[in-house]
Write an enzyme that holds these catalytic residues in place. Structure first.
Site, short mmCIF file in Angstrom:
data_model
loop_
_atom_site.label_atom_id
_atom_site.label_comp_id
_atom_site.label_asym_id
_atom_site.label_seq_id
_atom_site.Cartn_x
_atom_site.Cartn_y
_atom_site.Cartn_z
N ASN A 226 -10.36 72.64 70.66
CA ASN A 226 -9.03 73.21 70.06
C ASN A 226 -8.07 73.97 70.91
O ASN A 226 -8.70 74.77 71.81
CB ASN A 226 -9.48 73.96 68.89
CG ASN A 226 -10.17 73.02 67.80
OD1 ASN A 226 -11.50 73.21 67.71
ND2 ASN A 226 -9.41 72.23 67.11
N ASP B 17 -15.07 81.47 64.02
CA ASP B 17 -13.67 81.47 64.19
C ASP B 17 -12.93 81.71 62.66
O ASP B 17 -11.91 81.35 62.25
CB ASP B 17 -12.84 80.26 64.45
CG ASP B 17 -11.43 80.78 65.12
OD1 ASP B 17 -11.04 81.75 65.34
OD2 ASP B 17 -10.45 79.69 65.07
#
Length: 385
Positions: free
Chosen positions: A219, A275
Site C-alpha cells: 500500500n 492501521d
C-alpha cells in the site's frame, strides 16, 4: 511470591504450542511453562476452558480506536482510550500512530507518548507516519504537509527516542538520505520506508543504511514489476527488511499476500498491523480526518473505511480478526498467524520482554477460543476490564 497459574488451555509461547502444560506467573512476569505436576503450592489457579493462551498481541500501527483518533487530540488520555479500545481484541502493546499533520501535532504526540509509556497501560512507544512522505504515494495523507527530512528533524527524533524508548518513524525513501537513516538507526530510532515511489535500488540503499522495514507492504508504494521491482520487490527480497501488512481483505488481494509470505527471505518477516482508525471498538459510522469525513462501509471480511472519493483511509480491523484472516484466507497455520501478531512485531520493535512467554517476560496475555475470538486479556498478570 504471589503466583498465578493458568491452566486448561494450550499455551503458545511466541514460537510453538505447549500441550497439557500450565503457565506460571508472579508479580506480573512469566516464571515458567511447566507440567501440572510442577505447580507452586498456594498459587491462584486460573482455569481456562480450552482454546489457546498467547502472549498479548502487539500492533505497531494504530491511528485510533474506541472512538478516538490520535490526530484529533494527541494526548495521553487519547492514547489510553485507543489502547483500551483495542485491548478487547487481544492487543496489549501498541504504538499510537500520528499521521501527517502540522509540527505542533508531532510535538504534542511526542510529549504525550513520554507520559503514556510510563503509565504502563498498553502504550509502548510512538509511530510517526509522516510528514516526510512522498506526495506521489500520499494515500489518505495531506500532500501539502509533506516535506523532506532535515537535520533538525533527525535531532528531534533522536531526543524523542531517548525519552519515549520506542520510536518508529515512517519516511519515504526519496525524502531522507542514507546519512540521516544511518544516524537515526545508530540512535535506536526504528526507520520504516513507506508512502514512497522509490526504485528498488534506492530502497536497498536505505535498508543497507539501517532502515528496518516497510510500512503496510503493497500500500502507498512503488509496486513489483519484472524489470522495475520497486519498493515492494526490494522489501520482499532484502533479508533484513521487516514488512507490516494490513490483512483485512481490502488493502491487499490475498493472492498477493500469499505470494509475499512465500517469497520473503532473510531474518525480516511479514507481521500484522491493523492501521486501525477510531471506529474499531466503537459503533460510530464516520469520523473526520484532517477536516475530511471518513465513512465506514460494510461488506467483505470486515468493513472498510474510505474518504468520499473511495480512497481507503486506514482500516476497521482489529488484531484478532487479522489472525483469523491469516488462518482462514492466507492459509497460515495458527502458530504462524500468532507469531505475526506477537513475536515478529516484538522483534521488529526490539521489545525484548514482550511477544513471548519465556521466563522474565511481561505477563501480558490473550486467551482465544477455537474460533480465534478473544475471551480475556491480562496486563502484567492482571485481568483487563
Amino acid at each position: 511470591m504471589d503466583y498465578k497459574v493458568f491452566t486448561g488451555a494450550r499455551i503458545f509461547d511466541g514460537e510453538r504450542l505447549h500441550e497439557n502444560s500450565a503457565l506460571v506467573t508472579s508479580n506480573g512476569r512469566v516464571q515458567a511453562i511447566t507440567s501440572y505436576s510442577g505447580l507452586p503450592e498456594g498459587a491462584e489457579i486460573i482455569s481456562l476452558e480450552g482454546g489457546v493462551l498467547s502472549p498479548g498481541f502487539i500492533d505497531a500501527q494504530v491511528n485510533g480506536g474506541g472512538g478516538r483518533m490520535l490526530n484529533d487530540d494527541p494526548s495521553p488520555d487519547s492514547m489510553y482510550i485507543i489502547a483500551k479500545g483495542h485491548r478487547t481484541y487481544g492487543t496489549t502493546a501498541m504504538l499510537p500512530t500520528l499521521i501527517t499533520d502540522v509540527g505542533a501535532a508531532s510535538t504534542a504526540a511526542i510529549e504525550a507518548a513520554i507520559e503514556a509509556v510510563k503509565a504502563g497501560r498498553g502504550v509502548v512507544g510512538l509511530h510517526l507516519e509522516g510528514p516526510h512522505l512522498s506526495p506521489a504515494r500520499k494515500g489518505a495523507h495531506l500532500p501539502e504537509l509533506m516535506r523532506p527530512v532535515e537535520d533538525s528533524d533527525v535531532k528531534t527524533f533522536i531526543r524523542a527516542r531517548e525519552e519515549i524508548g520506542t520510536l518508529l518513524v515512517t519516511i519515504a525513501a526519496e525524502q531522507v538520505t542514507d546519512r540521516q537513516v544511518q544516524a537515526l538507526n545508530e540512535a535506536g530510532v526504528i526507520v520504516s520506508i513507506g508512502h514512497s515511489d522509490c526504485t528498488a535500488d534506492v530502497a536497498d540503499m536505505r535498508f543497507d543504511a539501517g532502515a528496518r522495514g516497510v510500512t503496510h507492504l503493497f500500500n502507498a508504494m512503488s509496486q513489483l514489476g519484472h524489470r522495475a521491482p520497486g519498493l515492494v520487490g526490494a522489501a520482499i527480497d532484502h533479508p533484513s527488511a521487516w514488512c507490516g501488512i494490513i490483512a483485512d481483505g481490502h488493502h491487499v488481494d490475498p493472492r498477493a499476500l500469499r505470494v509475499a509470505l512465500r517469497a520473503k527471505r532473510g531474518e525480516g518477516r511479514l507481521f500484522f498491523v491493523t492501521d486501525a482508525m477510531s471506529l474499531v471498538g466503537s459503533d460510530k459510522q464516520s469520523f473526520t480526518l484532517n477536516g475530511r469525513t471518513v465513512y465506514r462501509k460494510e461488506g467483505g471480511f470486515c468493513s472498510r473505511v474510505v474518504l468520499a472519493d473511495g480512497t481507503l483511509a486506514g482500516s476497521d480491523v482489529d488484531m484478532a480478526s487479522t489472525i483469523r484472516y491469516g488462518v482462514s484466507v492466507l492459509e497460515l497455520s495458527l502458530v504462524e498467524a500468532l507469531r505475526m501478531a506477537t513475536s515478529y512485531p516484538a522483534r521488529f520493535l526490539r521489545l525484548a520482554d514482550r511477544g513471548h512467554l519465556r521466563p522474565g517476560a511481561r505477563a501480558d496475555l490473550a486467551h482465544i477460543n477455537d474460533t480465534i475470538e478473544v475471551t480475556a486479556t491480562w496486563m502484567a498478570g492482571e485481568l483487563s476490564a
